[in-house]
Each structure stands twice: as C-alpha cells, then as structure tokens.
Design a protein around this motif. Sequence first.
Motif, PDB file in Angstrom:
ATOM      1  N   ASP A   1      -4.106  -8.093  -4.131  1.00  0.00           N
ATOM      2  CA  ASP A   1      -4.424  -7.223  -2.916  1.00  0.00           C
ATOM      3  C   ASP A   1      -3.820  -5.800  -2.758  1.00  0.00           C
ATOM      4  O   ASP A   1      -4.583  -5.130  -1.613  1.00  0.00           O
ATOM      5  CB  ASP A   1      -4.522  -8.356  -1.697  1.00  0.00           C
TER       6      ASP A   1
ATOM      7  N   ARG B   1      -3.048  -1.913  -3.021  1.00  0.00           N
ATOM      8  CA  ARG B   1      -4.240  -1.387  -3.576  1.00  0.00           C
ATOM      9  C   ARG B   1      -4.277   0.434  -3.424  1.00  0.00           C
ATOM     10  O   ARG B   1      -3.469   0.962  -1.819  1.00  0.00           O
ATOM     11  CB  ARG B   1      -5.837  -0.825  -3.040  1.00  0.00           C
TER      12      ARG B   1
ATOM     13  N   GLN C   1       0.400  -5.324   2.929  1.00  0.00           N
ATOM     14  CA  GLN C   1       0.422  -4.266   1.103  1.00  0.00           C
ATOM     15  C   GLN C   1       1.965  -3.301   1.157  1.00  0.00           C
ATOM     16  O   GLN C   1       2.369  -3.287   0.361  1.00  0.00           O
ATOM     17  CB  GLN C   1      -0.876  -3.372   0.966  1.00  0.00           C
TER      18      GLN C   1
ATOM     19  N   SER D   1       1.248  -9.431   1.552  1.00  0.00           N
ATOM     20  CA  SER D   1      -0.045  -9.540   0.970  1.00  0.00           C
ATOM     21  C   SER D   1       0.479 -10.105  -0.987  1.00  0.00           C
ATOM     22  O   SER D   1       1.244 -10.058  -0.989  1.00  0.00           O
ATOM     23  CB  SER D   1      -0.445  -8.536   1.116  1.00  0.00           C
TER      24      SER D   1
END
Length: 576
Positions: A455, A457, A510, A451
């Motif tokens: 983006d 987290r 991610q 990602s």
Amino acid sequence: MDTQGRGRADDVDPADQWVLNPNTGEYELRLGPSAPRSAVPGPRRSAPAPGRTGAPAGRTTTPVAPGRDVPPQRRRRGAPPEEPLPGRRGRRPVKQKSKAKRAVLWTGGTMAFVLVAGATTGYFYLKHLEGNVGTTDVGDAAASNFSKDEAFNILIIGTDKRTGEGNEGYGDTGSVGHADTNILLHVAKDRTNATALSIPRDLIVDIPDCQTKQEDGSETVVAGQAGVRFNRSLGEKGRDAGCTMRTVEAATGIKPDHFVMADFNAVKTLTTAVDGVEVCVEKAVDDEKSKLVLPAGKSKVEGEKALAFVRTRHAFGNEGDLDRIKVQQQFLGSLMRKMTSGDTLTSPTKLLKLAEAATNALTVDKAIGKVGTLKDIALELKKVPTKNISFMTIPVNDNPAETVKATVVVDKALAPPIFDAINNDVSFTEVKAQEKKEKAEVAARLKGTKSAASDVRVRILNGGAAGGSAQQQLAYLQTRAGVTKSENAGNAEAALARTTLEYAPDQADQARRLADIMGLSGSALKPGKSVTNSQGLPAMTLTLGKDFKGAGVKLNSATAAAPRNASTADKVQCAS
C-alpha cells in the motif's frame, strides 16, 4: 567653696542673666546686684545712646554673639534670690552639648576619617593590582573597549612559557611561549549561556600576516605561514597574542574581541589561592613524565600537582592532545565552580589571594588592562549559570597528509555549524534542550500503525547519492521489499546531506512502513504534503541524500547539532 565668695555653679540658671531689651528687640546680659564683679577690668563703656537703656551704672558688659553659650553667673551663698529686672519676658533656652553628643561627634569624625583612609587604601590597592597585570597592544586585532551590553568573545591562551619558581621542567628553555592551550570563550548577549571552544594546539592552520609592536614602539609585520601548527601563531618570529587572535578568525570565522594570556605558573597560583580544586579520575594515575600520582576517584589538587594534572598526556585516553583537552575542560569546570562557590566568595582572605594570583598571572590586551574592566568581565561571566557553560572542542580529523598521525585538520562537515552557532549567539545548552524535545517528537513519528508494503506509494529522487542510486533503490523496493507502487522520479533540484521522506498527514502509516524497511530515523521523516505520481495518485517523496549507503542498506541518519564531546561546567566528570 572657691575663694572670692564663689558658690556652686548650679545655684543660678545662666538663662536668668538675659533679659529682652524692648528698644532693640534683642536679649542682653544683665548682671544682678549680688553678682560678683569680674576681677579683670572691662573695656571703657561709652554713654548710652538717647532712648536706649544701658547697663546699670558701674557695670560693664561684654557683647556676646547670638547663640553663643554664656558661662553661668554665680551668686554668694545665702544671698536671697534676685528679682527679675523690669522688662523681662520669659527665659531664652540655652542648649548645652552633652558628653554623649560630643562622643558621637568625635566617633563620627573618626569613622569618616577611617572611611576616607580606607577608600584611599582601596584605591592604592586597586592600582597595585593594576600594576600586576601585563598588557600587550595588539592594535585592531582586539576591540577598542569592553561592552557590558553585548555578546563578547575572549581568547584564553595558556602558554608554555616558564615563570615562577619550580617551573624549570616545563617548556622550551628561553622560549617566549607558544599557544599551548587555547580556548575561545563566547559569552551570550543575554548572559544566559556561554561556550568554551577548545582549539587543539596541533591543528593545522594558515597563520596570516600580522602587525606587531616592538618594545621600542616601532611596528613590524610578521609574515604569515600556511599549513603549520596552531601553537606557532604565538612566540615564533616575534608573533604576539594579536597574531593568535587573527589566526583564530582566519580558521573559524569568529573574531575574538579580547585576549587573556597566562603561563604555567598561573595554574599553580590560582589553585593555591582557592585552596585546591577537586578532580576525578576513573583509574589510579602514576605518570613518571608529569610526576602525577592520583588514586582512583576524587582528589584535590593545587600548585604543582594541579599543573601536572592539566599538563599530562600519557595518563589518559590515547595519550594525545585531544584527550588532554578533555581533561583540561573538566579541570576548568571544577575551577569555575570553586571560584564562584560561597566558600570562596565569602572569604576576604581567599578573595585577596585570588585577586593577587589572577592579576599576577595575566597578560591582556590594552582595552581590558584596567582592574575595573577585568572586574566587569568577571561579573558579566558570573551571571552565566555554570550549567549553561558548554565545553567543546573544534571537530577535527587526522591530517590525511601524514603517514604517522601527529596533527589534525578541521572537520569541514561538523565544524562549520558550530562556528555559525557561536557567530549567531546560539546557545548550545538550548540546542540540547531543543534536541531533546525534537527527539521526543521525531520518536513519536515512528510510533503507530504501519500500512502493508503493497500500500506504500512513493516517488524516489536522487538528492546527492551516487549516480544510479534512485534506480537501484527502486529495484530493491519493488523486488525485495514488496513496495510495488514506487517509481523513479530522477534527480532532485538540490543536493541533501541526509535522506528524507516527506509525506502528508494521511500517509503517516505508509511513512512508518517505509522507514521500517529502510532504517530511517524519526528525524528523516518530514511531515508535509503529498505529490502526484505518474498515475495521478497521491504519493510520498523519498529523496536519497549523501548519506545513502546503497540499495537495501539500512540508514541511521540521526546526528546531533551539538558535538558529542560537549560538556557543561556544572557537571563533575572523571578523566579516563
């Protein structure tokens, strides 16, 4: 023709002289009228009992035991065949033992004698071998017996004691021997694997108090010593192999069940018994101190040259004891392959030489002092495939107390997992196979789409890194790496040795991006579940471990469960 009118023995069937007495139901000998009288007078014949048919008048008979062969009666040549006497009912077969059968019986009897004599010889030979083996009573330092159904640990001790012709150049004069070479051999309960763990002679240990038995049968306690070389656990102050066993347990937490001790001469005699052992060196060796001369590549060593090979320190590596241990491990692997090869096991001559050499070379604890028990141990060890016999050395560091480095200390980070694995009967070959499988799995975690950094987290926890590390890493991620959706979550509940990143399956892209930014390996990525961040949104959890090197510094957190210096007995390796 014989005198006295005797003809050929085959003129009359001997069975024709026997007839059934209807009054007694038994066969009786009846001589025909033409049969010659015996030249030897027979015993006086009593009158027959009433109703019983006796022999014809003027003839005597000698009772014959039932089943006994009766010599054939002869008749005069030319005499007419005799008519059967009244009451005769068929023939009673008489079996003759043939020469062939007598030969079989004789041969069988002779063979039985040979087997008994051989068994007796075997018994006395085993007793002879048993007499070769030296034993030491080490009390409760050793197990009271050997069990073929359990895992077992045998401490193999190679001493610097001088015995045998030609060993004057080795060891201390008059020394009873120190623990020069030490290997703790663990054999798994299911016999699928074994671990040979070398213990450096220069390892600093605490030698505990140990009770020893003197030659006169009395017992004495040898006081322990703190912070001394491991090799002093044997020989010094009267310490026996039991003291060495107790030292191993104190240093590793692993209790040896038995010990096998040999001196310099054992290497010479064992290698000679198997007609040499193949070794390999990367570079040609010409060591003046050990007198070892070898060309580069493979060579066969035995006797004095084999001893020089395992004793030399100056021909390999940094000329230290740890490099010599590696060479000894390679040598032992080669010796194991040679001893279990078909060439050795199918040669009675080699086996006898090996039995003599091995028993003469060994001193063991009393529980395994019988040749039969040593044979059982050898057979149990033979069940382990050589590819599953792992050689390794206790992980160590240079002694920090020394300016000139001469001794080593146990690496408190790397050694405990090895000790635990041995105590829990874990196979290092299986660990390697599992690591290979896991390596493929963790490598796959890094493969796939990533990602955008914006983006990602993530919540950051300090799980053992230096104070302030979580905040410093947060600042780096937000200002330098573009991971703006990140936050400091404080300290973790428990400290970790390695940095980890836990994430849910739908956060894999991610996780791959953050791993790329931080230099995390696949093994640091832990598929699991997400957590809720301060905004109520799902986030990953980054926990900084003791291996964290600072904000912005990429990590390489991959470590192997098995030591890097581990090898197996089936592989041919060249010393360097």
